[in-house]
Structures are given as structure tokens and as C-alpha cells.
Design a protein around this motif. Structure first.
Motif, PDB file in Angstrom:
ATOM      1  N   ARG A   1      66.876  51.418  92.371  1.00  0.00           N
ATOM      2  CA  ARG A   1      68.010  52.330  92.254  1.00  0.00           C
ATOM      3  C   ARG A   1      68.609  52.274  90.842  1.00  0.00           C
ATOM      4  NH1 ARG A   1      70.527  50.368  96.034  1.00  0.00           N
ATOM      5  NH2 ARG A   1      69.761  51.722  97.690  1.00  0.00           N
TER       6      ARG A   1
ATOM      7  N   LYS B   1      68.536  55.615  88.478  1.00  0.00           N
ATOM      8  CA  LYS B   1      69.822  56.217  88.112  1.00  0.00           C
ATOM      9  C   LYS B   1      70.005  56.234  86.605  1.00  0.00           C
ATOM     10  CE  LYS B   1      72.849  55.865  92.118  1.00  0.00           C
ATOM     11  NZ  LYS B   1      74.187  55.434  92.582  1.00  0.00           N
ATOM     12  N   TYR B   2      69.535  55.206  85.933  1.00  0.00           N
ATOM     13  CA  TYR B   2      69.710  55.135  84.479  1.00  0.00           C
ATOM     14  C   TYR B   2      68.688  55.996  83.740  1.00  0.00           C
ATOM     15  CZ  TYR B   2      70.212  53.307  79.751  1.00  0.00           C
ATOM     16  OH  TYR B   2      70.408  53.203  78.403  1.00  0.00           O
TER      17      TYR B   2
ATOM     18  N   LEU C   1      66.425  59.319  95.739  1.00  0.00           N
ATOM     19  CA  LEU C   1      67.413  58.264  95.972  1.00  0.00           C
ATOM     20  C   LEU C   1      67.739  58.137  97.455  1.00  0.00           C
ATOM     21  CD1 LEU C   1      69.827  58.879  92.959  1.00  0.00           C
ATOM     22  CD2 LEU C   1      68.049  57.131  93.174  1.00  0.00           C
TER      23      LEU C   1
END
Length: 442
Positions: free
Chosen positions: A170, A174-175, A196
Motif C-alpha cells: 500500500r 500510494k507513493y 488498492l
């Protein structure tokens, strides 16, 4: 020189991590295989099995290699492995045209490492491509990010901590999104929210394995696209061009994917090895005539260019049958043979040029093509099926890395002298090289 420059694959689980729970161990294995992609590609390029390659590189017996758990080797054994690797390297550096051993060792030891101090296996792979006149900081940044991620994921598996494993994925997605961020720029390709959601609902290691395979395949293609864009930009002196690597992926017969029916039993699909030989010819032709050939070479034409009686005995002659056998996979094309064929093409087209004046071989493309000869054409059904790459998605990644390369080079000269983008004529691959159906990712 350290032993981790030859870290083996995790594909044989027996004895590797006895402390890891069985379900987590299966995921650990898969990630280990991806982490060791460099070794798998090298084995494919040498037409060797992985145990044989590791035996040659380490001096360890195949039985010991099969046991795995190399961290448990005694210090005296690790020292012998190091010395064996150094002796092998010294043999390779003993020729009149070889680089000095101390320079090669220093170059190997300068390969990027993760924050834990371990060798970044993917980054080391890209580092090897820099031995030719190219510098690949973007590609190495992508590779090292992948190395860091896989190292953390494998640690989560070892701890049998599924929650931590999911959090590691995750945080990464996300980054970075679908393309690794380099240089601190914002995420350019945000991950699909459905990805996700799928990650959040994972409740078993088996589900984590399926998710990880898909995401690691995407990461692998991001790395290939980055090296394709960055290395190719220098190879073509920054002349506007399109990707090279799709030119050596599996190419199905036109209309086959769309209809599910072959119009001919001949050439149902073109193998990467065949397309590689065609590309080597096209690049040599381009340098000689300043334009690309309008038709693919026949086996007879390639044999005429590649058969060099001054270099081979009669039994090793390159005939049209030899080329045809490379085309259909009955005769393996190796890295050494591909480089030899390249050298012969250069002698054929440029007989009066010195070795330094001739075009350098497209090493990354050669390595990837021979790797794909193994992984895109399953052996189980004797080459009757194949896997396709999402070339549209690949192109988007390539375009991103190409833009990053151009931005990095703006106003500066690095490596080769740069061509004025406003004046350079774009390099357009002819139709016979680019006809390619696109399917889902690997």
C-alpha cells in the motif's frame, strides 16, 4: 568483490527458509524469483539451467545449490566462493582487448545497494548495461526502488506478517502509483483505486501471491521501458524515435489475436530470437545507408552477411538453414552468438572501419530478447502458445521515461553529443518491424 554479487534465485524452496510458514513461504519464493530476474535472464542468454549457472559462478556443487539458504554458508565457504568468482573474472579479463581486472572489480563493487546494504539485484542488472557508453540514472533509480520493495516484502513473508506485507504494498502504490517516481517528481501514473481495494480485501497469503505477481510484472515492464528509453536515447544520439524493445517481443501472425484463427500454418508467431536478428540487421543497415530497410531479411540474405569463412570452420558455417533454425527456435540463440553475429554484420557493412569506429551492439535489447524467448513462449506445449505484452501500456511507460530523459538532458550534453530535437528527422520503424498485436500484460 562480495558474495552477494552472485546471490542465487529463491525458486527452489527446499531448505531455504525453514522458519517461514508454508503459505508465506510460497509468496517469498515468487518474490525471490522476481528479485533474481537478472540471473534468470543470464541463464537464458547462455542457454544454461540456473543450477548450472550458479555452479559456474560460485563453484558450489549443484547439490549444495539445491539446498538454498545461502546465508547459512560458513565463512570459509563464502571466502572460497568469493575467490572462485574473482578467478573467473580474471580469466575473462586476460584477453588483449579486455579491461584491466582492477577496473572491472571496482566497477562491479560500485553497483547500487539498498538501504540495508544488500546488493540491489535489479539495479546491478542495469548497472551492467552501463559498461557500454551509456549512463542510466533513471533506470537504476527505478531498479533500486524495486529492489527495496522486494526486500521489504520478503522480510514480511519471513515474519509471516500478512498485515505488514499489505501495508508495504500500500505504501509503495500510494507513493509511486503505476510508475516508479524518480527525482522527487509527483506521481504521474496514479494507481487505479480498484487495485488498492483489491489489496485491502486480501485475507490469505494465496491472494497476496496473485496480487504480487501482477504488480511485480508491471514493475518489471516499467524497468524495461525505462532502460529502453534511457539507453535508446543515447544510442540514437537523442534522435526522436520509438521504443526498441517491442521490436523483439513475440509478434503473432496478423489477425490471429483478433480472430483466434491463423491464416497460415507457417509463421503463426515470430519469436523474440528471430525479431532480434532482424533488428540487428536493421540497425546495421541504418548506419550504413542512413535509412531503414523496407523489407525483412530472408534467412538466405542473413546467412550471406553472417557467414564469415575467416572466422569459422566449415562445420560452423552460417547457412540459411542455421538462420531458419534460429527463427523457429530449434537452434538456440545465445548472448555470445548474438554478439558474434553483430560483429560479423559490422565487418560486412563496414569492412574499413576499426573496432572503435563501428556501432556498439544494443546490449540491453539483446539480453531482454533472449530472456523473453524463454518466458514468453512456454515450454510445456513445445512452443505452440505464447504470451503477449500490453504494448500500449508499455508505450505509456516508455514515453514517460523518454520525457524524463529529455528533461534531464535539457541544456546539457551527457554521453553522446546531443542532436537538436527541432532539426533531427524522427526515426520511424518500418511496418515489417512493428506489426504487433497487444493483449493484456504478461
Amino acid at each position: 568483490m562480495t558474495t552477494d554479487t552472485i546471490s542465487p534465485s529463491a525458486q527452489n524452496a527446499d531448505g531455504c527458509l525453514p522458519s517461514v510458514a508454508t503459505d508465506a513461504k510460497a509468496v517469498w519464493q515468487v518474490i525471490g524469483i522476481f528479485a533474481s530476474m537478472r540471473l534468470l535472464a543470464l541463464a537464458a542468454g547462455r542457454n544454461e539451467s540456473l543450477p548450472s549457472l550458479l555452479h559456474e559462478m560460485t563453484g558450489l556443487s549443484k547439490g549444495r545449490i539445491a539446498q538454498g539458504d545461502f546465508d547459512s554458508l560458513r565463512e570459509s565457504t563464502k571466502l572460497r566462493v568469493e575467490q572462485h568468482a574473482l578467478d573467473r573474472l580474471a580469466e575473462r579479463c586476460s584477453g588483449p582487448d579486455s579491461d584491466p581486472l582492477d577496473e572491472v572489480v571496482a566497477w562491479i563493487n560500485s553497483s547500487p545497494r539498498t538501504s540495508s546494504g544488500a546488493l540491489g539485484l535489479w539495479a546491478a542488472w542495469i548497472h551492467e548495461f552501463e559498461w557500454s557508453p551509456a549512463r542510466l540514472p533513471i533506470s537504476k533509480a527505478v531498479a533500486l526502488c524495486a529492489d527495496e520493495l522486494m526486500e521489504r516484502l520478503m522480510a514480511d513473508c519471513k515474519a509471516d506478517d500478512l498485515a505488514a506485507f499489505k501495508q508495504t504494498w500500500r505504501d509503495h502504490l500510494k507513493y509511486h502509483g503505476d510508475a516508479v517516481r524518480v527525482g522527487g517528481e509527483p506521481a504521474v501514473m496514479p494507481v487505479d483505486p480498484d487495485e488498492l481495494d483489491a489489496l485491502r480485501t486480501i485475507a490469505r497469503w494465496e491472494e497476496a501471491r496473485t496480487f504480487s505477481v501482477k504488480r511485480l510484472e508491471a514493475l518489471y515492464l516499467d524497468l524495461v521501458a525505462a532502460s529502453d528509453a534511457e539507453w535508446g536515447s543515447q544510442y540514437f544520439r537523442n534522435r526522436p524515435h520509438l521504443p526498441m524493445c517491442p521490436l523483439v517481443m513475440v509478434r503473432p501472425q496478423e489477425g490471429l489475436v483478433e480472430t483466434g484463427r491463423a491464416t497460415s500454418r507457417r509463421n503463426v508467431f515470430f519469436r523474440p530470437a528471430r525479431r532480434l536478428l532482424e533488428l540487428l540487421y536493421a540497425l546495421s543497415y541504418l548506419k550504413r545507408y542512413k535509412l531503414l530497410p523496407t523489407e525483412a531479411p530472408t534467412p538466405k540474405e542473413l546467412a550471406r552477411m553472417l557467414d564469415d569463412p575467416s572466422q569459422t570452420e566449415d562445420k560452423d558455417a552460417v547457412t540459411a538453414r542455421v538462420i531458419s533454425n534460429h527463427f523457429d527456435g530449434t537452434r538456440k540463440l545465445t548472448i555470445d552468438l548474438a554478439l558474434e553475429y553483430w560483429a560479423r554484420l559490422q565487418r560486412y557493412y563496414f569492412p574499413n572501419e576499426t573496432l572503435q569506429e563501428r556501432l556498439v551492439p544494443p546490449l540491453p535489447v539483446i539480453v531482454f530478447a533472449l530472456h523473453w524467448e524463454e518466458i514468453l513462449i512456454p515450454k510445456e506445449d513445445r512452443g505452440k502458445s505464447f504470451l503477449l505484452v500490453d504494448t500500449e501500456g508499455y508505450g505509456a511507460h516508455w514515453a514517460l521515461r523518454r520525457r524524463q530523459w529529455l528533461a534531464k538532458q535539457k541544456g546539457a550534453e551527457v554521453g553522446h553529443s546531443q542532436t537538436d530535437q527541432t532539426k533531427a528527422k524522427p526515426l520511424v520503424w518500418p511496418a515489417w518491424m512493428t506489426t504487433q498485436s497487444s493483449l493484456s500484460p504478461l
